[in-house]
Enzyme design. Structure first.
Site, PDB file in Angstrom:
ATOM      1  N   THR A  95      76.970 -80.843   9.862  1.00 19.23           N
ATOM      2  CA  THR A  95      77.099 -80.170  11.166  1.00 19.23           C
ATOM      3  C   THR A  95      78.438 -79.432  11.237  1.00 19.23           C
ATOM      4  O   THR A  95      78.517 -78.279  11.698  1.00 19.23           O
ATOM      5  CB  THR A  95      76.970 -81.183  12.326  1.00 19.23           C
ATOM      6  OG1 THR A  95      75.938 -82.130  12.013  1.00 19.23           O
ATOM      7  CG2 THR A  95      76.638 -80.487  13.631  1.00 19.23           C
ATOM      8  N   ASP A 123      77.919 -89.757  13.222  1.00 17.69           N
ATOM      9  CA  ASP A 123      76.707 -90.462  12.786  1.00 17.69           C
ATOM     10  C   ASP A 123      75.989 -91.091  13.968  1.00 17.69           C
ATOM     11  O   ASP A 123      74.766 -91.202  13.980  1.00 17.69           O
ATOM     12  CB  ASP A 123      77.077 -91.512  11.734  1.00 17.69           C
ATOM     13  CG  ASP A 123      77.630 -90.845  10.486  1.00 17.69           C
ATOM     14  OD1 ASP A 123      76.922 -90.002   9.915  1.00 17.69           O
ATOM     15  OD2 ASP A 123      78.778 -91.124  10.117  1.00 17.69           O
ATOM     16  N   LYS A 125      81.544 -92.925  12.776  1.00 16.37           N
ATOM     17  CA  LYS A 125      81.695 -91.823  11.841  1.00 16.37           C
ATOM     18  C   LYS A 125      82.000 -92.372  10.446  1.00 16.37           C
ATOM     19  O   LYS A 125      82.325 -93.524  10.285  1.00 16.37           O
ATOM     20  CB  LYS A 125      82.832 -90.902  12.289  1.00 16.37           C
ATOM     21  CG  LYS A 125      82.419 -90.018  13.472  1.00 16.37           C
ATOM     22  CD  LYS A 125      83.501 -89.039  13.875  1.00 16.37           C
ATOM     23  CE  LYS A 125      84.050 -88.196  12.768  1.00 16.37           C
ATOM     24  NZ  LYS A 125      83.038 -87.439  11.991  1.00 16.37           N
ATOM     25  N   GLY A 126      81.896 -91.487   9.464  1.00 20.65           N
ATOM     26  CA  GLY A 126      82.263 -91.881   8.097  1.00 20.65           C
ATOM     27  C   GLY A 126      81.086 -91.931   7.146  1.00 20.65           C
ATOM     28  O   GLY A 126      81.242 -92.355   5.999  1.00 20.65           O
ATOM     29  N   LYS A 149      71.415 -88.306  17.044  1.00 23.69           N
ATOM     30  CA  LYS A 149      72.623 -89.132  16.896  1.00 23.69           C
ATOM     31  C   LYS A 149      72.905 -89.992  18.139  1.00 23.69           C
ATOM     32  O   LYS A 149      73.785 -90.838  18.124  1.00 23.69           O
ATOM     33  CB  LYS A 149      73.840 -88.250  16.598  1.00 23.69           C
ATOM     34  CG  LYS A 149      73.676 -87.323  15.406  1.00 23.69           C
ATOM     35  CD  LYS A 149      73.641 -88.075  14.099  1.00 23.69           C
ATOM     36  CE  LYS A 149      73.467 -87.234  12.865  1.00 23.69           C
ATOM     37  NZ  LYS A 149      74.582 -86.406  12.516  1.00 23.69           N
ATOM     38  N   GLY A 162      81.058 -82.899   6.919  1.00 19.09           N
ATOM     39  CA  GLY A 162      79.628 -83.182   7.024  1.00 19.09           C
ATOM     40  C   GLY A 162      78.851 -81.903   7.267  1.00 19.09           C
ATOM     41  O   GLY A 162      79.429 -80.811   7.404  1.00 19.09           O
ATOM     42  N   GLU A 164      89.510 -87.849   9.355  1.00 17.68           N
ATOM     43  CA  GLU A 164      88.913 -87.365  10.611  1.00 17.68           C
ATOM     44  C   GLU A 164      89.558 -88.047  11.822  1.00 17.68           C
ATOM     45  O   GLU A 164      89.824 -87.408  12.842  1.00 17.68           O
ATOM     46  CB  GLU A 164      87.400 -87.625  10.613  1.00 17.68           C
ATOM     47  CG  GLU A 164      86.655 -86.768   9.602  1.00 17.68           C
ATOM     48  CD  GLU A 164      85.215 -87.190   9.379  1.00 17.68           C
ATOM     49  OE1 GLU A 164      84.461 -86.391   8.810  1.00 17.68           O
ATOM     50  OE2 GLU A 164      84.829 -88.312   9.761  1.00 17.68           O
ATOM     51  N   ASP A 195      84.089 -81.984  15.200  1.00 16.87           N
ATOM     52  CA  ASP A 195      83.566 -82.763  14.076  1.00 16.87           C
ATOM     53  C   ASP A 195      82.153 -83.238  14.389  1.00 16.87           C
ATOM     54  O   ASP A 195      81.755 -83.281  15.563  1.00 16.87           O
ATOM     55  CB  ASP A 195      84.497 -83.979  13.844  1.00 16.87           C
ATOM     56  CG  ASP A 195      84.391 -84.546  12.446  1.00 16.87           C
ATOM     57  OD1 ASP A 195      83.458 -84.190  11.713  1.00 16.87           O
ATOM     58  OD2 ASP A 195      85.257 -85.368  12.093  1.00 16.87           O
ATOM     59  N   GLY A 223      79.942 -89.589   5.674  1.00 14.09           N
ATOM     60  CA  GLY A 223      80.353 -88.733   4.549  1.00 14.09           C
ATOM     61  C   GLY A 223      81.623 -89.233   3.882  1.00 14.09           C
ATOM     62  O   GLY A 223      82.152 -88.572   2.976  1.00 14.09           O
TER      63      GLY A 223
END
Ligand code: 5RP
Length: 261
Positions: free
Chosen positions: A36, A92, A102-103, A129, A34, A111, A89, A105
């Site tokens: 970041t 979201d 997460k996910g 976030k 992602g 991950e 990492d 992306g």
């Protein structure tokens, strides 16, 4: 050049920059995916090239692997590394217990495997976030292509009995075709609005045949580093009551200096 970035990119950049302080020479590091995480990979690349940092990176997506090689990080597979000192990492969403969605992306499967195989997981995030309750961001589910419509029906039936506010499920698309993950799977996005019991939901979803992994990270993240557009960084550590604060200042030459608060 950091000084020319939008406030949101400055926030991501300073969170990533702060996270590099947790990477020491000799470490094996999980590299997230992602925008970041891309800042993190670039910051680590700079330390490898200019400061002699010795580290090996395990990327969580083909995109991150490409970027890591480009910036000079030695890339190894998780099977070569076996276990990692730390993985860093993006996310979201994160809540007050440092549980995550997460996910966004499409990389949450790799991950989650990488984060779980690490001594600790550090999440880097801009301040947008943070949520009270997970679920405003659609929850991604990686599902195998075989019989995915049947899997979708089973998921929808499972959601009826769960503590969620919405139950719409959509197949993630890439233009006119279904999105394909690095593992060759599809992603279903669950529009739940509010997840009352993320732990229970995660367990239930992963029991459905065809579901490979969901994007809820429960009790996996140890530290969230939150960046703000003005350079303020907050470190929320699950094992510490106090939030550590640092202010990064953007200089005209694009360099940064930091001051502990
Ligand atoms: C990818 C992810 C990302 O970490 C998440 O989507 C956050 O991305 P960004 O840093 O671009 O906001 O989980 O699967």
């Amino acid at each position: 050049m950091p000084s020319e970035l939008s406030p949101i990119d400055k926030a991501k950049f300073v969170a990533a920059r702060k996270a590099t302080e947790y990477v020491k020479s000799g470490m094996k590091v999980g590299l997230g995916s992602g925008s970041t995480a891309a800042w993190l990979v670039q910051c680590l690349g700079e330390l490898v090239r200019d400061e002699g940092l010795r580290m090996k990176g395990v990327p969580t997506s083909s995109r991150t692997a490409r970027l890591a090689r480009e910036v000079g990080i030695e890339v190894i597979s998780l099977d070569e590394a076996k276990w990692l000192d730390v993985s860093i990492d993006g996310t979201d969403e994160y809540d007050g217990n440092l549980n995550l969605i997460k996910g966004g992306g499409g990389s949450h499967l790799q991950e989650k495997i990488v984060a779980t195989a690490s001594d600790r997981m550090i999440v880097i995030a801009d301040v947008t976030k943070k949520v009270e309750t997970l679920g405003a961001f659609p929850l991604p589910l990686e599902v195998i292509p075989f019989g995915w419509q049947t899997t979708k029906t089973l998921i929808e039936e499972t959601l009826i009995g769960m503590d969620v506010l919405g139950q719409t499920t959509t197949l993630r698309m890439n233009g006119d075709a279904p999105y394909i993950s690095d593992e060759g799977n599809h992603i279903l996005d669950l529009h739940l609005n509010r997840i009352g019991n993320p732990r229970q939901l995660s367990l239930m979803l992963n029991q459905i045949p065809g579901v490979v992994e969901n994007g809820l990270f429960i009790d996996i993240c140890d530290i969230v580093i939150v960046g703000h557009g003005d350079g303020l960084v907050e470190v929320h550590d699950i094992n510490q009551d106090q939030v550590e604060k640092t202010k990064f200042d953007f200089l005209d030459d694009g360099n940064l200096f930091s001051e502990d608060m």
